[in-house]
Write a protein that holds these residues in place. Structure first.
Motif, PDB file in Angstrom:
ATOM      1  N   GLN A 108       1.047  -1.226   0.029  1.00 57.31           N
ATOM      2  CA  GLN A 108       0.410  -0.417  -0.511  1.00 57.31           C
ATOM      3  C   GLN A 108       1.160   0.674  -0.432  1.00 57.31           C
ATOM      4  N   GLN A 109       0.736   2.281  -0.870  1.00 58.05           N
ATOM      5  CA  GLN A 109       1.029   3.448  -1.391  1.00 58.05           C
ATOM      6  C   GLN A 109       0.550   4.790  -1.126  1.00 58.05           C
ATOM      7  N   HIS A 110       1.339   5.330  -0.909  1.00 55.47           N
ATOM      8  CA  HIS A 110       0.353   7.112  -1.171  1.00 55.47           C
ATOM      9  C   HIS A 110       1.162   7.947  -2.163  1.00 55.47           C
ATOM     10  N   VAL A 111       1.136   8.628  -2.854  1.00 55.63           N
ATOM     11  CA  VAL A 111       1.063   9.043  -4.181  1.00 55.63           C
ATOM     12  C   VAL A 111       0.858  10.343  -3.807  1.00 55.63           C
ATOM     13  N   GLN A 112       1.964  11.771  -3.670  1.00 55.00           N
ATOM     14  CA  GLN A 112       1.934  12.944  -3.863  1.00 55.00           C
ATOM     15  C   GLN A 112       0.732  13.465  -5.217  1.00 55.00           C
ATOM     16  N   SER A 113       0.213  14.635  -5.570  1.00 58.75           N
ATOM     17  CA  SER A 113      -0.273  14.782  -6.808  1.00 58.75           C
ATOM     18  C   SER A 113       0.828  15.735  -7.262  1.00 58.75           C
ATOM     19  N   PHE A 114       0.875  15.228  -9.007  1.00 59.03           N
ATOM     20  CA  PHE A 114       1.831  15.563 -10.160  1.00 59.03           C
ATOM     21  C   PHE A 114       1.407  15.735 -10.988  1.00 59.03           C
ATOM     22  N   PHE A 115       2.041  16.237 -11.987  1.00 58.31           N
ATOM     23  CA  PHE A 115       1.645  16.491 -13.754  1.00 58.31           C
ATOM     24  C   PHE A 115       2.227  15.370 -14.626  1.00 58.31           C
ATOM     25  N   MET A 116       1.583  14.575 -15.486  1.00 58.50           N
ATOM     26  CA  MET A 116       2.342  13.570 -16.324  1.00 58.50           C
ATOM     27  C   MET A 116       1.597  14.463 -17.646  1.00 58.50           C
ATOM     28  N   ASP A 117       3.405  13.812 -18.863  1.00 57.42           N
ATOM     29  CA  ASP A 117       3.110  14.085 -20.370  1.00 57.42           C
ATOM     30  C   ASP A 117       1.570  13.503 -20.266  1.00 57.42           C
ATOM     31  N   GLU A 118       0.412  13.490 -21.095  1.00 53.51           N
ATOM     32  CA  GLU A 118      -0.569  13.440 -21.741  1.00 53.51           C
ATOM     33  C   GLU A 118       0.022  12.261 -22.625  1.00 53.51           C
ATOM     34  N   THR A 119       0.993  12.235 -23.165  1.00 55.97           N
ATOM     35  CA  THR A 119       1.577  11.405 -24.765  1.00 55.97           C
ATOM     36  C   THR A 119       2.949  11.179 -24.127  1.00 55.97           C
ATOM     37  N   GLU A 120       3.258   9.680 -24.616  1.00 57.29           N
ATOM     38  CA  GLU A 120       4.740   9.607 -25.034  1.00 57.29           C
ATOM     39  C   GLU A 120       5.461  10.563 -25.254  1.00 57.29           C
ATOM     40  N   VAL A 121       6.536  10.876 -25.798  1.00 59.41           N
ATOM     41  CA  VAL A 121       7.614  11.929 -25.925  1.00 59.41           C
ATOM     42  C   VAL A 121       7.757  11.782 -27.643  1.00 59.41           C
ATOM     43  N   THR A 122       7.613  12.112 -28.226  1.00 59.04           N
ATOM     44  CA  THR A 122       7.501  12.207 -29.834  1.00 59.04           C
ATOM     45  C   THR A 122       8.313  12.187 -30.117  1.00 59.04           C
ATOM     46  N   ASN A 123       8.366  11.410 -31.793  1.00 58.24           N
ATOM     47  CA  ASN A 123       9.854  11.407 -32.011  1.00 58.24           C
ATOM     48  C   ASN A 123       9.783  13.039 -32.738  1.00 58.24           C
TER      49      ASN A 123
ATOM     50  N   ALA B 192      10.256   0.840   4.312  1.00 53.01           N
ATOM     51  CA  ALA B 192      11.166   1.756   4.833  1.00 53.01           C
ATOM     52  C   ALA B 192      10.683   2.891   4.695  1.00 53.01           C
ATOM     53  N   ASN B 193       9.427   3.382   3.258  1.00 52.77           N
ATOM     54  CA  ASN B 193       8.635   4.317   3.156  1.00 52.77           C
ATOM     55  C   ASN B 193       7.531   3.861   2.462  1.00 52.77           C
ATOM     56  N   ASP B 194       6.479   4.265   2.870  1.00 53.95           N
ATOM     57  CA  ASP B 194       5.018   4.096   2.196  1.00 53.95           C
ATOM     58  C   ASP B 194       4.379   5.590   1.527  1.00 53.95           C
ATOM     59  N   PHE B 195       5.050   6.382   0.839  1.00 56.16           N
ATOM     60  CA  PHE B 195       4.961   7.486   0.253  1.00 56.16           C
ATOM     61  C   PHE B 195       5.792   8.293  -0.363  1.00 56.16           C
ATOM     62  N   ASN B 196       5.447   8.341  -1.465  1.00 55.68           N
ATOM     63  CA  ASN B 196       6.246   8.687  -2.923  1.00 55.68           C
ATOM     64  C   ASN B 196       7.048   8.159  -2.669  1.00 55.68           C
ATOM     65  N   TYR B 197       7.351   6.802  -2.811  1.00 54.95           N
ATOM     66  CA  TYR B 197       7.958   5.628  -3.129  1.00 54.95           C
ATOM     67  C   TYR B 197       9.394   6.089  -4.073  1.00 54.95           C
ATOM     68  N   TYR B 198      10.710   5.821  -3.646  1.00 58.25           N
ATOM     69  CA  TYR B 198      11.390   5.609  -4.995  1.00 58.25           C
ATOM     70  C   TYR B 198      12.841   5.108  -4.926  1.00 58.25           C
ATOM     71  N   ARG B 199      13.112   4.218  -5.149  1.00 57.31           N
ATOM     72  CA  ARG B 199      14.751   3.628  -5.032  1.00 57.31           C
ATOM     73  C   ARG B 199      15.870   4.403  -5.840  1.00 57.31           C
TER      74      ARG B 199
END
Length: 559
Positions: free
Chosen positions: A91-106, A370-377
């Motif tokens: 179980q993890q919690h993620v903060q609000s963020f923005f993400m690209d609508e699509t993959e990066v294109t050519n 070790a962490n359940d908030f904005n998990y990142y290794r």
């Protein structure tokens, strides 16, 4: 009767006085332009503290959509036929963020290449490896028993493929693209707000005078190589005229500088892909949503489009798109972005088309203890390199740092105009409670405290390289290319017969299925890994950006 009138008059007078005192209290206690700490005026035209008290919210940067954060079960899969045992539910919690609508294109990546080629001409000795190092590996399309030369020669540059996701890009290249994008977007923002000369980004940019967001914030007068004609002090700027701030550079307090574009973390990517925000049925939340869309199948169940494929993936042996003209997903290799319906966050192709790089170093276990908030290794903490004058040092054309990757490619680490970085030291982490070292890629899994033979490690002196520490747990090969002035490079390929794993600190997670993958890999919880300096014809990427301020658009919390 007279007494009553006097009493009433006194009551009205008391109310008026009370309201007046309340009003004065409110004025003196703070507000938009008065400090609630000192009572001093904020944004006073005569000087003093300048602050953007009109700031409302972070706007979505170019290409991004908002993803409201929350909790979710990371790693929950319907099937585990591969028996990887690397996606145990947590179980993890993620903060609000923005993400690209699509993959990066050519076409997006080509803009990056064009900028590098104009600013750092590859024919000049100092810059010959910058543009070449950023080029995607178009040879990833080749197959010993297949004819794919059309994609090798055309996929990146031909306008017919402009809006297809870029592939052949390594994790390292994707990270450098994200840094470049950050600077170009913030450069454009500051130009629009009249903190930079109009069109300086097109007409004045040279190798020795490029714009860097962090360098601007640290020393605005050094931006564009110290050309003060290009770096303005807000005169005529809308914000400056409203707030009374004159002759000042933009700062963090201006609220104009956007956070950096970056690769999403694995937790962010998976959370955004599964998109539980659109589910209101209890049973769906409990696990009956297998893909980014609702339901357990890859075909559309709605009457108008019933039977249509919902993603671009390999449907079976020798079947990359279906029978022509019937039940076809309209793609044999990749498809143009937005060819399929978005998920409930408005994100396209979070399953299929291309798999995508995420920021994390791969480990079989996500350590939620070790962490359940904005998990990142993958945290490697750096700091600005400070010169003798006590100010941050800027990279110059003579101090560009290059890395020779394990496959022999040369990749720039920094560009002129950026702030030079160096790892934090033990002194920087001394007596800290939240971290004790700069490089945390091995934290609790591969470091000396967690290796199986820690006692033996201590008896051997306990002082060895990070690779050797990790090798005690993961036994990975050390393939690398070393610079050699005589031959141009020494290639060292380690015998893999005694090696049992490819896991080390330089392999990164990639998520989502691709045009080459069966439906099994479309599950957002599935995870795989690949060396960070290598590329394929089925891995692309998209960028993310952290959100500052409130979690959502709601004005108040729910009762």
């Amino acid at each position: 009767m007279k007494v009553n009138k006097i009493t009433a008059l006194n009551m009205l007078l008391a109310v008026a006085v009370t309201l007046g005192l309340t009003s004065c209290s409110k004025k003196s206690s703070g507000g938009g332009n008065v400090s609630s700490a000192t009572g001093w005026k904020i944004n006073d035209k005569k000087g003093g503290f300048q602050h953007n008290s009109k700031y409302k919210k972070q706007e979505a940067a170019p290409g991004l959509v908002e993803v409201e954060g929350g909790t979710f079960t990371m790693g929950r899969v319907q099937d585990d036929v591969m028996h990887d045992w690397n996606n145990t539910p947590t179980q993890q919690h993620v903060q609000s963020f923005f993400m690209d609508e699509t993959e990066v294109t050519n076409v997006m990546y080509m803009e990056y290449l064009d900028w590098l080629k104009r600013v750092f001409p590859p024919e000049e000795e100092n810059y010959k490896n910058i543009y070449v190092g950023a080029l995607p590996d178009t040879l990833v399309w080749r197959n010993a028993l297949g004819y794919n030369e059309t994609m090798t020669n055309n996929y990146l540059r031909h306008p017919a493929f402009s809006y297809y996701p870029v592939v052949g890009v390594s994790w390292v290249q994707a990270v450098e693209f994200s840094k470049w994008r950050t600077d170009r977007v913030n450069e454009n923002v500051l130009e629009k707000e009249k903190y930079l000369k109009k069109d300086a980004k097109l007409t004045e940019t040279k190798a020795e005078s490029t714009f860097s967001t962090e360098a601007y914030l640290e020393s605005p007068n050094k931006t564009y190589g110290g050309n003060e004609e290009l770096v303005l002090k807000g005169k005529g700027n809308k914000l400056a005229s409203k707030e009374g701030a004159k002759n000042v550079y933009a700062q963090r307090t201006s609220g104009l500088i956007l956070p950096e574009y970056r690769l999403p973390t694995e937790a962010e990517w998976e959370y955004a892909a599964v998109a539980l925000v659109g589910n209101r049925e209890y049973n769906l939340y409990r696990g009956n949503k297998k893909y980014p869309w609702k339901g357990l199948y890859t075909r559309n169940g709605k009457r108008a489009k019933k039977g249509d494929q919902l993603a671009n993936f390999k449907q079976g042996k020798g079947d990359y798109g279906g029978i022509a003209g019937w039940s076809d997903d309209n793609a044999d290799i990749t498809a143009p972005v937005k060819s399929y319906q978005p998920n409930d966050f408005g994100l396209y192709d979070m399953a299929g088309n291309v798999a995508e790089w995420v920021a994390d170093v791969y480990r079989p276990i996500v350590d939620d203890e070790a962490n359940d908030f904005n998990y990142y290794r993958g945290n490697v903490y750096m700091k600005n390199k400070i010169g003798e004058d006590g100010r941050a040092l800027l990279v110059t054309p003579e101090t560009i740092v290059y890395d020779t990757l394990s496959n022999g490619r040369i990749q720039y680490r920094n560009l002129p105009g950026q702030i030079a970085q160096e790892p934090i030291t033990e002194d920087d982490a001394y007596l800290r409670q939240n971290y004790t070292r700069g490089d945390n890629r091995n934290f609790r899994d591969g470091d000396k405290q967690s290796v199986l033979d820690y006692m033996k490690f201590q008896s051997e002196g306990g002082n060895t390289t990070d690779d050797k520490i990790t090798e005690k747990m993961y036994n990975f090969p050390h393939n690398k290319v070393e610079a050699d002035t005589a031959t141009g490079g020494l290639r060292k390929i380690q015998d893999g017969k005694k090696r049992t794993t490819l896991i080390n600190d330089y392999v990164r997670v990639f998520k989502g299925g691709s045009w080459r993958d069966r439906a099994y890999w479309l599950d957002p919880a599935q995870r795989r890994y690949y060396p960070q300096d290598m590329a394929t014809d089925y891995i692309g990427f998209r960028c993310a950006m952290s959100k500052v301020g409130p979690k959502s658009k709601k004005k108040t919390a729910r009762n």
